[in-house]
Motif scaffolding. Structure first.
Motif, PDB file in Angstrom:
ATOM      1  N   CYS A 485       0.841  -1.183   0.000  1.00  0.00           N
ATOM      2  CA  CYS A 485       0.000   0.000   0.000  1.00  0.00           C
ATOM      3  C   CYS A 485       0.888   1.249   0.000  1.00  0.00           C
ATOM      4  O   CYS A 485       1.956   1.264   0.589  1.00  0.00           O
ATOM      5  CB  CYS A 485      -0.884  -0.004   1.234  1.00  0.00           C
ATOM      6  SG  CYS A 485      -1.799   1.529   1.434  1.00  0.00           S
ATOM      7  N   ASN A 487       0.035   4.034   1.400  1.00  0.00           N
ATOM      8  CA  ASN A 487      -0.149   4.767   2.658  1.00  0.00           C
ATOM      9  C   ASN A 487       0.216   3.958   3.888  1.00  0.00           C
ATOM     10  O   ASN A 487       0.308   4.497   4.978  1.00  0.00           O
ATOM     11  CB  ASN A 487      -1.609   5.199   2.822  1.00  0.00           C
ATOM     12  CG  ASN A 487      -2.143   5.892   1.604  1.00  0.00           C
ATOM     13  OD1 ASN A 487      -1.422   6.663   0.977  1.00  0.00           O
ATOM     14  ND2 ASN A 487      -3.381   5.611   1.258  1.00  0.00           N
ATOM     15  N   CYS A 488       0.308   2.639   3.724  1.00  0.00           N
ATOM     16  CA  CYS A 488       0.495   1.771   4.884  1.00  0.00           C
ATOM     17  C   CYS A 488       1.678   0.840   4.670  1.00  0.00           C
ATOM     18  O   CYS A 488       2.090   0.596   3.556  1.00  0.00           O
ATOM     19  CB  CYS A 488      -0.747   0.922   5.144  1.00  0.00           C
ATOM     20  SG  CYS A 488      -2.272   1.854   5.260  1.00  0.00           S
ATOM     21  N   CYS A 503      -5.639  -2.258  -0.355  1.00  0.00           N
ATOM     22  CA  CYS A 503      -5.148  -2.313   1.019  1.00  0.00           C
ATOM     23  C   CYS A 503      -6.341  -2.551   1.940  1.00  0.00           C
ATOM     24  O   CYS A 503      -7.302  -1.793   1.932  1.00  0.00           O
ATOM     25  CB  CYS A 503      -4.458  -1.003   1.401  1.00  0.00           C
ATOM     26  SG  CYS A 503      -4.052  -0.912   3.161  1.00  0.00           S
ATOM     27  N   CYS A 506      -6.627   0.640   4.778  1.00  0.00           N
ATOM     28  CA  CYS A 506      -7.044   2.017   4.489  1.00  0.00           C
ATOM     29  C   CYS A 506      -7.889   2.121   3.225  1.00  0.00           C
ATOM     30  O   CYS A 506      -8.427   3.179   2.913  1.00  0.00           O
ATOM     31  CB  CYS A 506      -5.835   2.940   4.387  1.00  0.00           C
ATOM     32  SG  CYS A 506      -4.946   2.752   2.846  1.00  0.00           S
ATOM     33  N   TRP A 508      -6.876   1.907   0.105  1.00  0.00           N
ATOM     34  CA  TRP A 508      -6.149   2.390  -1.069  1.00  0.00           C
ATOM     35  C   TRP A 508      -6.159   1.317  -2.157  1.00  0.00           C
ATOM     36  O   TRP A 508      -6.071   0.138  -1.874  1.00  0.00           O
ATOM     37  CB  TRP A 508      -4.715   2.736  -0.666  1.00  0.00           C
ATOM     38  CG  TRP A 508      -3.849   3.231  -1.784  1.00  0.00           C
ATOM     39  CD1 TRP A 508      -3.801   4.492  -2.281  1.00  0.00           C
ATOM     40  CD2 TRP A 508      -2.887   2.457  -2.525  1.00  0.00           C
ATOM     41  NE1 TRP A 508      -2.874   4.555  -3.290  1.00  0.00           N
ATOM     42  CE2 TRP A 508      -2.304   3.326  -3.466  1.00  0.00           C
ATOM     43  CE3 TRP A 508      -2.477   1.124  -2.489  1.00  0.00           C
ATOM     44  CZ2 TRP A 508      -1.321   2.910  -4.357  1.00  0.00           C
ATOM     45  CZ3 TRP A 508      -1.508   0.692  -3.373  1.00  0.00           C
ATOM     46  CH2 TRP A 508      -0.934   1.591  -4.308  1.00  0.00           C
TER      47      TRP A 508
HETATM   48 ZN    ZN Z   1      -3.297   1.184   3.275  1.00  0.00          ZN
END
Ligand code: ZN
Ligand code: ADP
Length: 783
Positions: A485, A487-488, A503, A506, A508
């Motif tokens: 991901c 963001n993660c 993901c 989150c 995404w």
């Molecule tokens: Zn994520």
């Protein structure tokens, strides 16, 4: 531009918050709390014309340095002036009636203390938005004829139209909406208004429901209620349990019970009798069930037996939720069935709380206030002085330990009803399962043969795989790159139907790719999710209908029920899904339950992973063999010797609990110690790390001080239980939603000491800008 700006500046004099008044000029004061993480209430003067201010109602007050008009909850009214020279005054009262009663007021106060958040935040969360905003209601204007003793003297003359309208109003015999009267009398509203002016009609306004309450409320008559009630004769175990429980209901007072009964042992029948008894006494009951169990099947069982029912689930609109709340508060509902937040239902004479599947994690709320509905329910039962029954086939170790200590009374139903056996469970060691050459398959030969046999005999099959998506591991075999991901700190899952890499934390998404972005070699899509399993079933069992149930296929309201109905009707032969299918389902024709991979979730960095795995296996096993045909369970695993698998196979909860508790005691985990988790997060890793260190340092200091103080206070010289701090460290999911996260835990045998330490620190620390922290008391999520 000048004029409007000036107008804004000086405004309408009525809109301007009144300046503070000298405290001595006021006679009544109200304590107000706000939807903010503030640990105390603010005192305001109550002007004489706002006598309606009272605890449980919302008010508008000037707040802060700018005296911004702000809504808040009144929590106390007193004539004791605060120790201050000046106070601001309440500007408006927002509710006609109190939104929370005295008991729930005390309950929310306790929650704010225990879960370390603002009292106003708790009240805000407890009262549904639909109630706060009066959703589903409107302000209506009514008229009714003035009583003969109040008629004006001399009587005014009226026009013929007015006379006709007045006649209609008298005939009605109760207040009519102004517009409706005009329609009935075929006149304009001005005619009716004229009658009001002349003192012949009285006008008043009242808030009314803008539509009839939603259908699901179902006000069943007595007749229907008895007609639906099956004459079940309790078996000896149920009689023993019911006798003990009935005693508590008759005696009154707080009494917590833990009802441990294997799946299908007749626990629900006990709840139903208890509710019937409570309703007969003219009181109300709250029944908490996991959201996923709020199926029409469950609801029907309650509806047929227990008076008027309200069902509170997450698909209600604000208006529907508001309508239910008002009906409950008005005493029209005897039984409230709902998920977590139903624990706050505004019943008037609560007589009983039931919590089914009390071990379910979904009772814990993962946002502020981070409460556990079971624990809040126990506290509510204590405050209201009523019995509470918590039922499960696999109780949480917290509740089990409470029963062990005698804090809860343990009731057991050790056998299924009508001597139906629990299904035999076979553990299949995947390390030794032969693999048909070349092809990797999720369903091994043993499970496949069992499925074929079950389907041939016209039985149905449930397959559990607690992982959604198609491929769960998207990686490059050449350089080791794993698709992650953005963001993660987490690997993404390939979802074929959506053609996306997703993901699961989150949300995404990105388009799937075939070439490794690092080394340009071919990417491999591996790992098994429910979506891929569904495809394999299609290949292996052509001619049989398979449906998948997971949060991807079940996002629309009603989709869940459609699949279950089709399964019940035999139109679906194989049901595959995540934990969603493991709970509560009662389908007598299911003769085989297969667990595709029992190890999913077993090796997570979380002290509850074994407990959760055991619960899941025991619950899903309980879906098999509920009818006359009997049934069996097959569990595929790479760790066949793990106690949570061997003991689930033997349906031996007590032994599992005993062993797991030894382990918990050794490592000083709950239920032996209370645990609070602190999470620090920031988009800047260094800032998060630095504040986590600082916060942990503050806790170390506070632990020393609180412990020393306690020793000094205690004359006998006994030491208070130690408080431990573990961490800080990076969270198992270090980067989440673009935040870098650190956490630590503080633990103690005694909640009081733990809370003293927490309060000491929280009163003084403030995170720097760009850094946030959360406190999670009795944390369930460790990610
Ligand atoms: Zn994520
Ligand atoms: P649990 O809640 O423990 O899973 P239930 O109360 O749902 O068990 O009971 C399982 C099934 O057995 C239900 O269909 C219920 O109507 C039935 N049942 C319950 N008690 C009895 C009884 N004493 N005799 C016959 N059937 C019963």
């Amino acid at each position: 531009m000048t004029a409007p700006a000036a107008a804004n500046l000086f405004g309408d004099p009525d809109d301007r918050p009144a300046p503070p008044v000298p405290t001595r000029t006021a006679t009544r004061f109200a304590d107000i709390v706000f939807d903010r993480p503030l640990d105390h209430a603010y005192t305001y003067a109550v002007p004489d014309h706002l006598a309606a201010v009272g605890p449980g109602k919302r008010v508008e007050v000037p707040f802060g340095r700018g005296s911004k008009p702000t809504p808040g909850f009144c929590v106390r009214v007193t004539d004791q002036p605060p120790a201050r020279d000046e106070v601001k005054a309440v500007t408006r009262v927002l509710d006609d009636d109190a939104l929370v009663d005295d008991h729930v007021m005390k309950l929310t106060r306790w929650m704010a203390d225990y879960y370390l958040c603002g009292w106003g935040q708790v009240l805000h969360a407890v009262v549904p938005a639909g109630v706060r905003e009066n959703a589903g209601t409107r302000q209506a204007v009514f008229v009714e004829p003035v009583g003969t003793d109040r008629l004006p003297n001399p009587l005014p003359t009226v026009s013929p139209r007015q006379k006709a309208a007045l006649e209609y109003a008298k005939e009605e015999g109760r207040p009519l909406e102004l517009g409706r009267l005009a329609r009935l009398a075929k006149c304009g509203p001005g005619v009716v208004a004229g009658l009001v002016k002349k003192g012949l009609l009285r006008k008043f306004s009242e808030r009314v429901e803008s539509q009839n309450p939603p259908v699901a409320t179902g006000g069943l008559s007595e007749e229907v209620a008895t007609a639906h009630s099956p004459a079940i004769e309790l078996n000896p175990d149920q009689v023993r349990v019911w006798d003990e429980f009935r005693g508590a209901l008759a005696g009154g007072g707080y009494h917590p019970f833990l009802l441990h009964g294997v799946t299908g042992s007749g626990k629900t029948e006990i709840y139903l009798r208890a509710i019937e008894e409570v309703v007969r006494q003219g009181k109300e009951a709250i029944v908490l069930v996991p959201e996923i169990s709020l199926t029409p099947q469950t609801i029907e069982r309650f509806r047929g037996r227990c008076g008027n029912l309200a069902v509170l689930h997450s698909h209600l609109t604000d208006a529907e939720r508001g309508a239910y709340w008002r009906r409950v508060a008005a005493g029209h509902i005897q039984v409230v069935v709902g998920a977590r937040s139903a624990v706050f239902a505004p019943t008037r004479k609560l007589g009983l709380i039931v919590i089914d599947e009390e071990h379910e994690n979904s009772f814990k709320q993962e946002s502020t206030p981070r409460y556990h509905a079971r624990d809040v329910a126990v506290m509510r039962a204590r405050l209201e002085g009523i019995p509470i029954v918590m039922g499960s086939a696999t109780p949480s170790l917290e509740s089990w330990a409470n029963a062990g200590k005698g804090a809860y009374t343990l009731l057991t139903l050790p056998k299924r009803v009508e001597d139906r056996p629990l299904p035999p469970v076979r553990v299949i060691d995947l390390r030794h399962e032969p693999r048909p050459a070349g092809k990797h398959s999720a369903i091994g030969p043993t499970l496949e043969a069992a499925m074929k046999a079950a389907l041939r005999d016209k039985g149905q099959v449930i397959l559990l795989l607690n992982r959604r998506g198609f491929s769960t591991h998207v990686h490059c075999p050449a350089c080791g790159h794993v698709a992650q991901c953005q963001n993660c700190d987490l690997a993404v899952t390939f979802h074929r139907a959506r053609a996306a890499l997703v993901c699961h934390y989150c949300g995404w998404e990105t388009a799937p790719f075939q070439q490794c972005p690092a080394c340009q070699q071919a990417i491999r899509y591996q790992g098994l999710g429910t979506e891929k399993l569904e495809v394999e079933i299609g290949e292996k069992f052509p001619g049989h209908v398979c449906r998948r149930m997971d949060s991807d296929t079940m996002s629309k309201p009603g989709s869940h029920q459609r699949v279950l109905d089709a399964f019940r009707d035999g139109l679906v032969h194989i049901l595959v899904g995540t934990q969603m299918i493991a709970k509560g389902l009662d389908f007598p024709n299911v003769t085989l339950v297969g667990v595709v991979n029992a190890d999913v979730g077993l090796h997570l960095p979380d002290f509850r992973s074994a407990e959760r795995t055991f619960q899941l296996l025991a619950q899903v096993a309980g879906r098999a063999g509920r009818g006359d045909k009997g049934g069996q369970v097959l569990v595929q695993t790479f760790t066949p010797d793990h106690p949570c698998i061997t003991l689930a196979a033997k349906h031996d909860y007590a032994e599992f609990a005993a062993r797991e508790l030894v382990h918990r005691k050794e490592y000083r985990y709950p239920p032996y110690e209370r645990l609070a988790r602190l999470i620090v997060r920031s988009e800047k890793a260094e800032a998060a790390a630095a504040f986590a260190d600082q916060l942990a340092g503050a806790f170390q200091e506070a632990i020393k001080r609180v412990t020393a103080d306690a020793e000094r206070r205690d004359a006998t010289g006994t030491r208070p239980p130690p408080v431990r701090l573990l961490g800080p460290a990076e969270c198992p999911v270090y980067r989440l939603n673009n935040f870098y996260r650190f956490h630590f835990q503080i633990q103690s045998e005694q909640s009081a000491v733990l809370h003293e330490v927490l309060r000491t620190v929280l009163a003084v620390v403030r995170p720097p800008s760009g850094v946030e922290f959360q406190v999670d008391v009795d944390a369930y999520s460790m990610m």
